[in-house]
Design an enzyme around this catalytic site. Sequence first.
Site, PDB file in Angstrom:
ATOM      1  N   TYR A   1      29.124 -23.372 -14.192  1.00  0.00           N
ATOM      2  CA  TYR A   1      29.315 -22.553 -12.995  1.00  0.00           C
ATOM      3  C   TYR A   1      29.802 -21.153 -13.344  1.00  0.00           C
ATOM      4  CZ  TYR A   1      28.788 -27.104 -10.896  1.00  0.00           C
ATOM      5  OH  TYR A   1      28.301 -28.323 -10.547  1.00  0.00           O
ATOM      6  N   ASP A   2      29.246 -20.179 -12.612  1.00  0.00           N
ATOM      7  CA  ASP A   2      29.603 -18.770 -12.791  1.00  0.00           C
ATOM      8  C   ASP A   2      30.545 -18.267 -11.703  1.00  0.00           C
ATOM      9  OD1 ASP A   2      27.786 -18.671 -14.955  1.00  0.00           O
ATOM     10  OD2 ASP A   2      26.131 -18.248 -13.570  1.00  0.00           O
ATOM     11  N   THR A   3      30.368 -18.774 -10.486  1.00  0.00           N
ATOM     12  CA  THR A   3      31.202 -18.353  -9.358  1.00  0.00           C
ATOM     13  C   THR A   3      32.116 -19.501  -8.971  1.00  0.00           C
ATOM     14  OG1 THR A   3      29.486 -16.848  -8.544  1.00  0.00           O
ATOM     15  CG2 THR A   3      31.221 -17.470  -6.987  1.00  0.00           C
TER      16      THR A   3
ATOM     17  N   ARG B   1      32.676 -14.826 -11.441  1.00  0.00           N
ATOM     18  CA  ARG B   1      33.346 -14.344 -10.234  1.00  0.00           C
ATOM     19  C   ARG B   1      34.383 -15.374  -9.813  1.00  0.00           C
ATOM     20  NH1 ARG B   1      27.950 -13.316  -9.331  1.00  0.00           N
ATOM     21  NH2 ARG B   1      27.349 -11.141  -9.028  1.00  0.00           N
TER      22      ARG B   1
ATOM     23  N   ARG C   1      24.977 -22.174  -8.941  1.00  0.00           N
ATOM     24  CA  ARG C   1      25.919 -21.992 -10.045  1.00  0.00           C
ATOM     25  C   ARG C   1      27.305 -21.630  -9.500  1.00  0.00           C
ATOM     26  NH1 ARG C   1      24.112 -22.298 -14.991  1.00  0.00           N
ATOM     27  NH2 ARG C   1      25.912 -21.138 -15.800  1.00  0.00           N
TER      28      ARG C   1
END
Length: 303
Positions: free
Chosen positions: A18-20, A55, A242
């Site tokens: 995961y990015d956020t 983020r 994501r």
Amino acid sequence: MAHKLSAAEDYAALLDRYDTWMFDCDGVLWHGDRPIEGAVEVLDMLRKRGKPCLRLLFVTNNATKSRRSYKTKFDQLSIEAHVDEVYGSAYAAAVYISSVMELPKNKKVYVIGMSGIEEELREEGVSFVGGTDPADCTLEPFSLADFTPDPDVAAVLCGLDAKINYTKLAKAFHYLHQNPACQFLVTNEDSTFPSAHGLLPGAGSISAPLRFALNRDPLSIGKPAKTMLDCIQAKVRFDPKRTIMIGDRLNTDILFGQGGGLSTLLVLTGVTTEAEISGPNPSPIVPNYITQSIADLCAAKTS
């Protein structure tokens, strides 16, 4: 079935996937004015991973504080956060009133709530009455004979109010009952919220008398309503596939994430207990992942 995380490899895979990262605050990062052990370290670890698309967003139903006030609280708890990373239901409600309802400039909102709502309405250029006005924060008897309604009130917005009283409920009821076109809005419908010393009645409990008296349901702005996610998506670009929502409450945080097509992680440091997931009468709301505390993510450093 929810995947119960336990091994360091589980947490490391989560960080890669995961990015956020969307975090609820009360019951996830802190209890009252006390940070949950390990929360600061986890957030620092995420920021230091150096992912260019990382983020961190803080999504809270608590409407007692504005985003700027929340920034002050983050600072006091030594948690790095920026104003544009904070999305509270007070902010979302103000944006909804100004940009979706497009409340005319000559109209006003009657507020049941605290200074956080007022600050966000003011930032959005929305006029209001009630709220922290000393004339409304009174325990004196209320009488319609002594009340002069403001003819410009076109909406009632109800949030958590630690000084709720009969005067505020009576005025809000009058505006809504006498004018069917008056909008009935609530920042959120949380029945309770976790404090440093245990559960307390939440914003949904404050608006409950009005719902009962009016036999009318309000429009809820905060989680799990999509209005909150729309507010975030209007400001931040992210890939839902994501993105993960971390919360302590099934019927707000987890449902909110599911409604937006996000993955969800339930922590057990707030409202929801493990029995609600694995007990004899399990909830139909099932997160993707469960862990005891946000601090468990620190285990990823050992994988």
